[in-house]
Motif scaffolding. Structure first.
Motif, PDB file in Angstrom:
ATOM      1  N   ILE A  64       0.868  -1.205   0.000  1.00  0.00           N
ATOM      2  CA  ILE A  64       0.000   0.000   0.000  1.00  0.00           C
ATOM      3  C   ILE A  64       0.889   1.235   0.000  1.00  0.00           C
ATOM      4  N   CYS A  65       0.958   2.042  -0.973  1.00  0.00           N
ATOM      5  CA  CYS A  65       0.427   1.961  -2.331  1.00  0.00           C
ATOM      6  C   CYS A  65       1.629   1.831  -3.271  1.00  0.00           C
ATOM      7  N   GLU A  94      -2.813   1.224  -6.649  1.00  0.00           N
ATOM      8  CA  GLU A  94      -2.311   2.588  -6.881  1.00  0.00           C
ATOM      9  C   GLU A  94      -3.379   3.365  -7.641  1.00  0.00           C
ATOM     10  N   GLN A 158       2.613  -0.545   4.795  1.00  0.00           N
ATOM     11  CA  GLN A 158       1.667   0.578   4.905  1.00  0.00           C
ATOM     12  C   GLN A 158       2.430   1.860   4.578  1.00  0.00           C
ATOM     13  N   ALA A 160       1.302   4.787   2.556  1.00  0.00           N
ATOM     14  CA  ALA A 160       0.513   5.856   1.922  1.00  0.00           C
ATOM     15  C   ALA A 160       1.171   7.202   2.222  1.00  0.00           C
ATOM     16  N   ASN A 166      -3.262  12.268   3.593  1.00  0.00           N
ATOM     17  CA  ASN A 166      -4.140  11.241   2.997  1.00  0.00           C
ATOM     18  C   ASN A 166      -4.785  10.411   4.106  1.00  0.00           C
ATOM     19  N   LEU A 169      -6.398   6.605   4.391  1.00  0.00           N
ATOM     20  CA  LEU A 169      -5.615   5.364   4.433  1.00  0.00           C
ATOM     21  C   LEU A 169      -4.916   5.161   5.786  1.00  0.00           C
TER      22      LEU A 169
END
Ligand code: SAM
Length: 250
Positions: A64-65, A94, A158, A160, A166, A169
């Motif tokens: 992610i991501c 993505e 993780q 993000a 953001n 997420l």
């Protein structure tokens, strides 16, 4: 100037000599320029995750991501460095299709040179497969994507953009979905050391650990099971010192 630089992104050199990108839309770099893009991928995500997940024949990873693909490529690089024969399956959402299409023009570190054909296959087809590796790049929203999986992942990177940039997420509900997608003994790696992030994990029953080392600033690991070799964060104490702290919520 590289063709990678456009209206939304510029390429920036980070402190370990590897390039990362700056997002004009989010106002953030894709990696810590201080820790270095390649170093960050290796030391905050890949190396600790594989230290915990040794001796598996097959491993499922949620990345992610995808972004510039460093965590996926650093995983492949690290597997080769340690001579691992484990089969690796990587699944990575993505949102930014234009970014993916521009990756052929990005200057990747020399360490990734022999894996460039994998990036090219992912850009062209969204998937790469060989005898020991399967990578799926999903163009779309990570929040929807993770709901397709149940009791499946061994590792979650993780990575993000930051919780303030953001937040969707990093919420308690997001980590509840991640928990459902994961096996009971999965490990989550993240650069975020923010208390609300750790609390969102803790309120989903995760034990929270510090990932520290000389090569990088502190990061976080989370697992439903006890981890050897990592220092547990005393969440009860942290909460008592910060009684008004809340996890992010949807
Ligand atoms: C910090 S970057 C990821 C860096 C990446 N792990 C790497 O190694 O290059 C965050 C990425 O999240 C993507 N993104 C933002 N919101 C998203 C969402 N809801 N679903 C999927 N991707 C998202 C952005 O387009 C950006 O590429």
């Amino acid at each position: 100037m590289s063709k990678f630089n456009d209206e939304f992104h510029t390429m920036t050199k980070s402190n370990d000599g590897s390039f990362t990108a700056y997002s004009k839309e989010y106002g953030e770099h894709y990696h810590s320029t201080k820790d270095g893009a390649l170093n960050e991928s290796l030391y905050k995500h890949v190396i600790p995750a594989f230290k915990i997940k040794q001796n598996l024949d097959e491993i499922n990873i949620l990345d992610i991501c995808f972004g510039l693909g460093f965590n996926t490529l650093a995983t492949i690089y690290h597997m080769k460095q340690i001579g691992s024969t484990c089969r690796v399956n990587i699944y990575s959402p993505e949102l930014d299709a234009d970014l993916i299409n521009s990756l052929k023009d990005f200057t990747f570190p020399d360490e990734f040179e022999e894996y460039k054909h994998i990036i090219f296959a992912l850009v062209d087809n969204g998937v790469y497969s060989d005898d020991t590796l399967h990578v799926e790049l999903f163009t779309g929203d990570a929040r929807e994507y993770i709901k397709k999986f149940s009791d499946f992942f061994d590792i979650v990177y993780q990575d993000a953009f930051s919780p303030s940039t953001n937040p969707i997420l990093w919420t308690k509900e997001y980590f509840a979905d991640i928990k459902k997608a994961c096996k009971k003994d999965a490990v989550i790696t993240t650069y975020s050391i923010a208390l609300p992030t750790r609390l969102a994990l803790y309120e989903n029953d995760y034990l929270v650990y510090i990932n520290s080392g000389e090569e990088f600033r502190d990061a976080t690991l989370a697992s439903l099971e006890e981890l050897k070799d990592f220092k547990l964060v005393d969440m009860k104490h942290k909460i008592s010192c910060n009684p008004h702290v809340e996890p992010l919520r949807d």
